[in-house]
Design an enzyme around this catalytic site. Structure first.
Site, PDB file in Angstrom:
ATOM      1  N   ASP A  90      -0.845  -2.995   0.001  1.00 31.42           N
ATOM      2  CA  ASP A  90      -0.229  -1.820   0.646  1.00 31.42           C
ATOM      3  C   ASP A  90      -0.315  -1.846   2.164  1.00 31.42           C
ATOM      4  O   ASP A  90       0.052  -0.860   2.820  1.00 31.42           O
ATOM      5  CB  ASP A  90      -0.915  -0.543   0.133  1.00 31.42           C
TER       6      ASP A  90
ATOM      7  N   ARG B 294      -5.238  12.122  -0.703  1.00 31.49           N
ATOM      8  CA  ARG B 294      -5.725  11.041   0.165  1.00 31.49           C
ATOM      9  C   ARG B 294      -6.506  11.529   1.393  1.00 31.49           C
ATOM     10  O   ARG B 294      -7.036  10.705   2.128  1.00 31.49           O
ATOM     11  CB  ARG B 294      -4.538  10.203   0.636  1.00 31.49           C
TER      12      ARG B 294
ATOM     13  N   HIS C 210       1.804  12.317   0.635  1.00 33.83           N
ATOM     14  CA  HIS C 210       1.273  12.733   1.937  1.00 33.83           C
ATOM     15  C   HIS C 210       2.073  13.911   2.498  1.00 33.83           C
ATOM     16  O   HIS C 210       3.208  14.153   2.076  1.00 33.83           O
ATOM     17  CB  HIS C 210       1.409  11.574   2.946  1.00 33.83           C
TER      18      HIS C 210
ATOM     19  N   CYS D 203       5.742   5.504   7.586  1.00 33.00           N
ATOM     20  CA  CYS D 203       4.558   4.746   7.088  1.00 33.00           C
ATOM     21  C   CYS D 203       4.511   3.325   7.591  1.00 33.00           C
ATOM     22  O   CYS D 203       3.456   2.696   7.583  1.00 33.00           O
ATOM     23  CB  CYS D 203       4.563   4.651   5.576  1.00 33.00           C
TER      24      CYS D 203
HETATM   25  C1  CIR Z   1      -0.030   4.099  -1.182  1.00 32.35           C
HETATM   26  O1  CIR Z   1       0.019   4.628  -2.293  1.00 32.35           O
HETATM   27  O2  CIR Z   1      -0.995   4.235  -0.445  1.00 32.35           O
HETATM   28  C2  CIR Z   1       1.136   3.257  -0.719  1.00 32.35           C
HETATM   29  N1  CIR Z   1       1.724   2.631  -1.850  1.00 32.35           N
HETATM   30  C3  CIR Z   1       2.145   4.099  -0.012  1.00 32.35           C
HETATM   31  C4  CIR Z   1       1.647   4.624   1.297  1.00 32.35           C
HETATM   32  C5  CIR Z   1       2.702   5.334   2.035  1.00 32.35           C
HETATM   33  N2  CIR Z   1       2.231   5.736   3.309  1.00 32.35           N
HETATM   34  C6  CIR Z   1       2.688   6.791   3.974  1.00 32.35           C
HETATM   35  O3  CIR Z   1       3.476   7.556   3.475  1.00 32.35           O
HETATM   36  N3  CIR Z   1       2.172   7.044   5.187  1.00 32.35           N
END
Ligand code: CIR
Length: 390
Positions: A190, A260, A290, A377
């Site tokens: 990730d 998270r 998020h 992200c």
């Molecule tokens: C996760 O589940 O952590 C990653 N697959 C996706 C993270 C996405 N990040 C974000 O929206 N800032």
């Protein structure tokens, strides 16, 4: 500098400002907002993290406006700045300290002060210094990305994800943003969602402790890259925080309380935010990954929000304007100054933003949506000295 960990983007546009050849796409000179950002650009405060140390825009004079891809010499840029400053005299700068510490247009502002510009309607929060990022740090996509954390059944197509990542980097560069790459890490599927590993606030950066245990090892190379540019801060266990839960709007930081990120994580961030004079407000995130999966900034005081995904009340209460959209992917827009990157999965949102006069670039990031990610992200963004950015 840890330059071994960083590679400049290899596909810099080959145009040269000295040669007078224009870049393929010329971003507009950003309209001045509130206090003149260009003055600060020309004379950066020493204490601010120094993106000039990682100059990634060939031929651009030090402290030049990275949005100004058309300028060929410092003199040209300076005269453009003077034009911008002249223009800004027409715009009132009616700041005052509200009880919550946020500057707002006075309720008593006359029509002469506020003009026709809805940005200056009385009561609206003012957020001077909003600017396109100077530099974005991205992390390349590993083969292991097919094993990324995700809520859906379909695994991403890694080859297509890499193509889309290149498109993302090209869109950043085309908006005048310098791009630094951290190599992919096969041990961390990730890691391309680099936004979650740090929160950059002016001269300071908090290295996060991501909520997903499998992601905690992603932070080391990011800290190394940021250490030359910011004063670093860390979080102690058991606090958790993902950068995707942190939304800045001028002097305010909204922090999503999600799966998270928790209250202890928010407290860690509040301590760093206080050094920059920022105030933190927590927002419940009941659904989705998020906070910024559903709500993001489109200009210095307007948010786009996926309707129904998140309670708009904390944002309205802060004096921010809200644009509600029906498309889930429409809630995550990346503002590069005046240019907006919008997911190709949100065509109605893109059309709405265009109809409101925004400069919109649609990008296909389907393979990152499969990994529960979106546009913000995929980068960590550093503002020019003394500015702030989305
Ligand atoms: C996760 O589940 O952590 C990653 N697959 C996706 C993270 C996405 N990040 C974000 O929206 N800032």
């Amino acid at each position: 500098m840890h330059s071994n960990m960083l590679e400049q983007v290899s596909s810099w546009p080959s145009y040269s400002r000295q040669s007078g050849n224009p870049p393929p796409e010329v971003p507009p000179v950003p309209a001045p907002v509130g206090a003149s950002p260009v003055v600060a650009s020309l004379a950066p405060p020493e204490s601010v993290c120094d993106p000039v140390a990682v100059v990634v825009i060939p031929s651009l004079p030090p402290h030049a406006d990275p949005n100004d891809a058309t300028a060929s010499t410092a003199g040209t840029i300076k005269s453009r700045f003077m034009v911008a400053n002249r223009r800004s005299r027409r715009t009132p700068a009616p700041y005052h300290e509200a009880p919550d510490g946020c500057a707002r247009v006075p309720e008593t502002a006359s029509s002469c002060e506020s003009g026709d510009d809805p940005r200056y309607r009385p009561g609206r929060m003012l957020t001077p210094g909003f600017h396109a990022p100077h530099t974005a740090i991205v992390r390349d996509v590993p083969d292991a990305y097919q094993h990324c954390l995700r809520s859906g059944e379909l695994a991403p197509d890694v080859a297509l994800a890499r193509l889309q990542h290149r498109g993302y980097v090209a869109a950043l560069a085309s908006a005048g943003v310098g791009v630094l790459h951290i190599p992919a890490d096969e041990a961390h599927p990730d890691a391309c969602f680099i936004e979650d590993t740090a929160v950059i606030l002016g001269a300071h950066a908090l290295i996060s402790r991501p909520g997903a245990p499998s992601r905690r090892g992603e932070c080391g190379p990011v800290a190394a890259a940021l250490s030359a540019r910011c004063e670093l801060h860390t979080m102690a266990a058991p606090a958790i925080l993902d950068g995707g839960d942190v939304l800045r709007a001028g002097p305010l930081l909204f922090v999503g309380m999600s799966r998270r990120s928790d209250a202890a994580g928010a407290r860690s961030l509040a301590a760093v935010a206080a050094r920059e004079g920022l105030e933190l407000r927590t927002v419940p995130v009941a659904a989705g990954l998020h906070l910024k999966s559903a709500v993001t900034l489109i200009d210095e005081h307007t948010l786009v929000l996926h309707d129904g995904a998140i309670d708009p009340a904390p944002f309205s209460a802060a004096g921010l304007d809200l644009l509600r959209v029906a498309e889930p992917a429409g809630g995550n827009v990346l503002a590069l100054g005046r240019r907006l990157l919008v997911s190709a999965d949100a065509p109605a949102t893109a059309a709405l933003l265009r109809s409101r006069g925004h400069d919109v670039t649609s990008l296909d990031v389907s393979e990152f949506h499969r990994g529960d990610g979106a546009l913000t992200c995929l980068s960590l963004r550093l503002p020019p000295p003394g500015m702030w950015c989305a």
